[in-house]
Write a protein that holds these residues in place. Structure first.
Motif, PDB file in Angstrom:
ATOM      1  N   GLU A 194       0.866  -1.179   0.000  1.00 28.08           N
ATOM      2  CA  GLU A 194       0.000   0.000   0.000  1.00 28.08           C
ATOM      3  C   GLU A 194       0.902   1.226   0.000  1.00 28.08           C
ATOM      4  OE1 GLU A 194      -3.296   0.217  -0.145  1.00 28.08           O
ATOM      5  OE2 GLU A 194      -3.489  -1.962  -0.312  1.00 28.08           O
ATOM      6  N   LEU A 195       0.782   2.056  -1.018  1.00 25.72           N
ATOM      7  CA  LEU A 195       1.671   3.203  -1.172  1.00 25.72           C
ATOM      8  C   LEU A 195       0.876   4.468  -1.455  1.00 25.72           C
ATOM      9  CD1 LEU A 195       4.321   1.544  -3.528  1.00 25.72           C
ATOM     10  CD2 LEU A 195       4.562   1.916  -1.067  1.00 25.72           C
ATOM     11  N   ALA A 196       1.391   5.592  -0.992  1.00 26.20           N
ATOM     12  CA  ALA A 196       0.765   6.883  -1.269  1.00 26.20           C
ATOM     13  C   ALA A 196       1.852   7.948  -1.375  1.00 26.20           C
ATOM     14  CB  ALA A 196      -0.228   7.255  -0.172  1.00 26.20           C
ATOM     15  N   VAL A 213      22.183   0.691  -1.846  1.00 23.00           N
ATOM     16  CA  VAL A 213      21.870   2.124  -1.883  1.00 23.00           C
ATOM     17  C   VAL A 213      20.856   2.384  -2.992  1.00 23.00           C
ATOM     18  CG1 VAL A 213      22.770   4.444  -2.327  1.00 23.00           C
ATOM     19  CG2 VAL A 213      24.091   2.831  -0.940  1.00 23.00           C
ATOM     20  N   VAL A 214      19.775   3.067  -2.638  1.00 21.75           N
ATOM     21  CA  VAL A 214      18.742   3.422  -3.604  1.00 21.75           C
ATOM     22  C   VAL A 214      18.699   4.941  -3.696  1.00 21.75           C
ATOM     23  CG1 VAL A 214      16.316   3.242  -4.237  1.00 21.75           C
ATOM     24  CG2 VAL A 214      17.428   1.364  -2.987  1.00 21.75           C
ATOM     25  N   ALA A 215      19.038   5.481  -4.857  1.00 18.10           N
ATOM     26  CA  ALA A 215      19.069   6.927  -5.044  1.00 18.10           C
ATOM     27  C   ALA A 215      17.907   7.381  -5.924  1.00 18.10           C
ATOM     28  CB  ALA A 215      20.390   7.352  -5.678  1.00 18.10           C
ATOM     29  N   GLY A 216      17.284   8.482  -5.543  1.00 16.60           N
ATOM     30  CA  GLY A 216      16.221   9.055  -6.360  1.00 16.60           C
ATOM     31  C   GLY A 216      14.878   8.369  -6.251  1.00 16.60           C
ATOM     32  N   ASP A 217      14.689   7.534  -5.247  1.00 13.77           N
ATOM     33  CA  ASP A 217      13.414   6.843  -5.019  1.00 13.77           C
ATOM     34  C   ASP A 217      12.342   7.897  -4.750  1.00 13.77           C
ATOM     35  OD1 ASP A 217      11.510   4.943  -4.464  1.00 13.77           O
ATOM     36  OD2 ASP A 217      12.449   4.235  -2.605  1.00 13.77           O
ATOM     37  N   ARG A 218      11.383   8.066  -5.658  1.00 11.90           N
ATOM     38  CA  ARG A 218      10.557   9.267  -5.628  1.00 11.90           C
ATOM     39  C   ARG A 218       9.563   9.337  -4.481  1.00 11.90           C
ATOM     40  NH1 ARG A 218       9.996  10.507 -12.130  1.00 11.90           N
ATOM     41  NH2 ARG A 218      12.223  10.886 -12.377  1.00 11.90           N
ATOM     42  N   TRP A 219       8.960   8.211  -4.127  1.00 16.35           N
ATOM     43  CA  TRP A 219       8.003   8.233  -3.019  1.00 16.35           C
ATOM     44  C   TRP A 219       8.214   7.059  -2.071  1.00 16.35           C
ATOM     45  CZ3 TRP A 219       5.795  12.790  -2.928  1.00 16.35           C
ATOM     46  CH2 TRP A 219       5.615  13.475  -4.125  1.00 16.35           C
ATOM     47  N   GLY A 220       9.391   6.437  -2.165  1.00 19.02           N
ATOM     48  CA  GLY A 220       9.703   5.352  -1.241  1.00 19.02           C
ATOM     49  C   GLY A 220       9.249   3.989  -1.683  1.00 19.02           C
ATOM     50  N   ALA A 221       8.753   3.856  -2.914  1.00 16.66           N
ATOM     51  CA  ALA A 221       8.262   2.559  -3.382  1.00 16.66           C
ATOM     52  C   ALA A 221       9.380   1.522  -3.407  1.00 16.66           C
ATOM     53  CB  ALA A 221       7.643   2.701  -4.770  1.00 16.66           C
ATOM     54  N   THR A 275       8.316   8.233   2.185  1.00 20.99           N
ATOM     55  CA  THR A 275       8.981   6.967   2.501  1.00 20.99           C
ATOM     56  C   THR A 275       8.684   6.547   3.931  1.00 20.99           C
ATOM     57  OG1 THR A 275      10.768   7.442   0.933  1.00 20.99           O
ATOM     58  CG2 THR A 275      11.208   5.792   2.635  1.00 20.99           C
ATOM     59  N   ARG A 276       8.803   7.477   4.868  1.00 19.63           N
ATOM     60  CA  ARG A 276       8.491   7.151   6.268  1.00 19.63           C
ATOM     61  C   ARG A 276       7.057   6.643   6.407  1.00 19.63           C
ATOM     62  NH1 ARG A 276      11.721  11.996   7.386  1.00 19.63           N
ATOM     63  NH2 ARG A 276      13.597  11.367   8.549  1.00 19.63           N
ATOM     64  N   ALA A 277       6.138   7.342   5.752  1.00 16.22           N
ATOM     65  CA  ALA A 277       4.730   6.959   5.855  1.00 16.22           C
ATOM     66  C   ALA A 277       4.466   5.615   5.191  1.00 16.22           C
ATOM     67  CB  ALA A 277       3.850   8.049   5.221  1.00 16.22           C
ATOM     68  N   ASN A 278       5.098   5.372   4.039  1.00 13.15           N
ATOM     69  CA  ASN A 278       4.869   4.111   3.331  1.00 13.15           C
ATOM     70  C   ASN A 278       5.498   2.930   4.051  1.00 13.15           C
ATOM     71  OD1 ASN A 278       3.242   4.975   1.173  1.00 13.15           O
ATOM     72  ND2 ASN A 278       5.026   5.769   0.071  1.00 13.15           N
ATOM     73  N   LEU A 279       6.636   3.144   4.675  1.00 11.86           N
ATOM     74  CA  LEU A 279       7.236   2.069   5.476  1.00 11.86           C
ATOM     75  C   LEU A 279       6.312   1.701   6.633  1.00 11.86           C
ATOM     76  CD1 LEU A 279      10.953   3.308   5.574  1.00 11.86           C
ATOM     77  CD2 LEU A 279      10.096   1.290   4.368  1.00 11.86           C
ATOM     78  N   ALA A 280       5.792   2.721   7.332  1.00 13.94           N
ATOM     79  CA  ALA A 280       4.882   2.467   8.448  1.00 13.94           C
ATOM     80  C   ALA A 280       3.593   1.815   7.959  1.00 13.94           C
ATOM     81  CB  ALA A 280       4.571   3.775   9.170  1.00 13.94           C
ATOM     82  N   ARG A 281       3.099   2.274   6.814  1.00 15.06           N
ATOM     83  CA  ARG A 281       1.856   1.749   6.247  1.00 15.06           C
ATOM     84  C   ARG A 281       1.962   0.256   5.949  1.00 15.06           C
ATOM     85  NH1 ARG A 281       1.506   5.531   2.750  1.00 15.06           N
ATOM     86  NH2 ARG A 281      -0.105   6.798   3.749  1.00 15.06           N
ATOM     87  N   ASN A 282       3.183  -0.197   5.646  1.00 15.73           N
ATOM     88  CA  ASN A 282       3.393  -1.599   5.298  1.00 15.73           C
ATOM     89  C   ASN A 282       4.085  -2.400   6.408  1.00 15.73           C
ATOM     90  OD1 ASN A 282       2.597  -1.978   2.268  1.00 15.73           O
ATOM     91  ND2 ASN A 282       3.556   0.039   2.406  1.00 15.73           N
ATOM     92  N   GLY A 283       4.059  -1.845   7.611  1.00 17.50           N
ATOM     93  CA  GLY A 283       4.535  -2.571   8.781  1.00 17.50           C
ATOM     94  C   GLY A 283       6.030  -2.739   8.876  1.00 17.50           C
ATOM     95  N   VAL A 284       6.789  -1.872   8.228  1.00 17.56           N
ATOM     96  CA  VAL A 284       8.252  -1.943   8.290  1.00 17.56           C
ATOM     97  C   VAL A 284       8.728  -1.132   9.487  1.00 17.56           C
ATOM     98  CG1 VAL A 284      10.414  -1.478   7.084  1.00 17.56           C
ATOM     99  CG2 VAL A 284       8.385  -2.182   5.800  1.00 17.56           C
ATOM    100  N   GLU A 285       9.556  -1.720  10.324  1.00 14.84           N
ATOM    101  CA  GLU A 285      10.011  -1.057  11.544  1.00 14.84           C
ATOM    102  C   GLU A 285      10.893   0.154  11.238  1.00 14.84           C
ATOM    103  OE1 GLU A 285      11.934  -3.684  14.204  1.00 14.84           O
ATOM    104  OE2 GLU A 285      10.272  -5.108  14.325  1.00 14.84           O
ATOM    105  N   THR A 286      10.764   1.184  12.067  1.00 10.33           N
ATOM    106  CA  THR A 286      11.603   2.373  11.952  1.00 10.33           C
ATOM    107  C   THR A 286      13.071   1.977  12.078  1.00 10.33           C
ATOM    108  OG1 THR A 286       9.865   3.717  12.952  1.00 10.33           O
ATOM    109  CG2 THR A 286      12.096   4.646  12.931  1.00 10.33           C
TER     110      THR A 286
END
Length: 380
Positions: free
Chosen positions: A9-11, A50-58, A81-92
């Motif tokens: 789930e991404l936004a 290393v991921v460079a230029g990832d536009r919205w954290g996908a 990216t912070r929001a999408n990681l949290a949205r998909n249950g990825v730990e901070t």
């Protein structure tokens, strides 16, 4: 987004249910399919990714199990990216978030690049990361066909080593580079400094500093030149904002002409705010200034500003949209004191006067030429 390892789930950020633009595109999907195929062939990702230029954290959200490092110039992309990681249950802390102004990792084993719109930003990125790349580093770039040009491939080849591209899939393409550590690399030309021309008010002959990726980095663009010739002359404004400041030349002009004013430079680009601060300091400007990377005026207290100066963008990466301009205007209205003013420059065809009238109830034409208009709106 459906990935080889499941659905995400991404936004975009800030999230807006009316926004029909996705937080990923076919080039992100193409890269992830390629990496999954490598895994199936026994070449799983390992080491520092290393991921460079990832536009919205996908990309980093899909690759979170590899604990990647994300490098971005965009505050909004970092917040997405912070929001999408949290949205998909990825730990901070699973993904390390760096900006283009931060020191890059000392070693890079997998280097994934979402090709940016700015060739200069790509050049700076590759030159800064090249010392960390070794002969075994896996280098894969990705972008839509319309974003990858001969100059893009030549840049990869000049900085990293032999480069080839894939066939296109759904109008997306991959770039593969084989690192050549013996390659003599050119010096990094960024940041770039030049002197402004005469005839543009307080900043005539002054110095401008541009980090890579800032709009019109090698010269003064004609829109800004026109704006500089028609800035407010009133000394009543004590708190001034250069909103979407870019290299900061507009805010610097106001600070030079009105040293009693406090000027806030704000942009969502880390490169832009670094440029604005460097431009301001290079000109020994008197008075007080603040430099802030952020989501427009979201962090500025309501009713705390006298004057907002704005040259809003009308693109979000490759998409043409007025969403950013609308949010900037709305943010300015909230931040302004009663009687405070928003001054905007834009292309005539964009019709900003209509938006300003809807928000402020008024819009005055200050100046115009065949291409640009300068508009003034007052908060009642």
């Amino acid at each position: 987004m459906t990935t080889p390892w499941g659905e995400l789930e991404l936004a975009r950020f800030p999230e807006d249910p009316r926004d029909r633009l996705r937080a990923w595109d076919a080039s992100d999907e193409f890269l992830l399919r390629h990496l999954a195929e490598r895994e199936e062939q026994g070449a799983a990702l390992s080491g520092t990714v290393v991921v460079a230029g990832d536009r919205w954290g996908a990309l980093v959200t899909a690759l979170a199990r590899h604990r990647p490092v994300q490098i971005t110039d965009s505050y909004l992309a970092q917040e997405a990216t912070r929001a999408n990681l949290a949205r998909n249950g990825v730990e901070t802390g699973t993904v390390r978030l760096l900006t283009t102004q931060d020191p890059p990792p000392d070693r890079v084993d997998v280097f994934l690049v979402r090709v940016p719109k700015s060739l200069a930003l790509l050049e700076n990125l590759l030159l800064r990361l090249a010392p960390a790349v070794h002969e075994g580093t896996v280098v894969v770039g990705t972008g839509m066909v319309k974003e990858i040009h001969t100059s893009t491939l030549q840049l990869f080849e000049r900085v990293l080593g032999p480069t080839r591209t894939s066939l296109a899939q759904r109008k997306a393409r991959l770039i593969f580079s084989t690192p050549d550590v013996s390659l003599p690399r050119p010096a990094n030309p960024w940041p770039y400094t030049y002197a402004l021309p005469d005839g543009i008010g307080a900043v005539s002959g002054r110095t401008v500093v541009n980090h890579a990726g800032v709009f019109c980095a090698d010269r003064l663009d004609i829109g800004t030149r026109f704006f500089l010739q028609h800035l407010p002359e009133s000394r009543a404004a004590r708190r001034v904002v250069d909103l979407g400041c870019g290299n900061g030349v507009v805010g610097t002009a106001m600070a030079l002409a009105h040293p009693e004013a406090e000027v806030l430079f704000v942009d969502e680009s880390f490169q832009a705010v670094a440029s604005a601060e460097a431009t301001y300091k290079a000109n020994d400007v008197p008075g007080h200034a603040e430099f802030r990377v952020g989501d427009g005026l979201a962090a500025v207290p309501a009713g705390s500003v006298d004057l907002v100066l704005n040259n809003p963008p009308f693109h979000s990466h490759q998409a043409t949209t007025d969403t950013t301009a609308w949010r900037m205007f709305a943010g300015a209205r909230r931040a302004l004191r009663p009687g405070g003013e928003l001054w905007v420059i834009g292309n005539r065809h964009l019709g900003y006067h209509v938006k300003l009238r809807r928000l402020f109830g008024n819009s005055q034409l200050v100046a115009s030429d065949p291409k640009f208009v300068v508009l003034r709106a007052v908060k009642k």
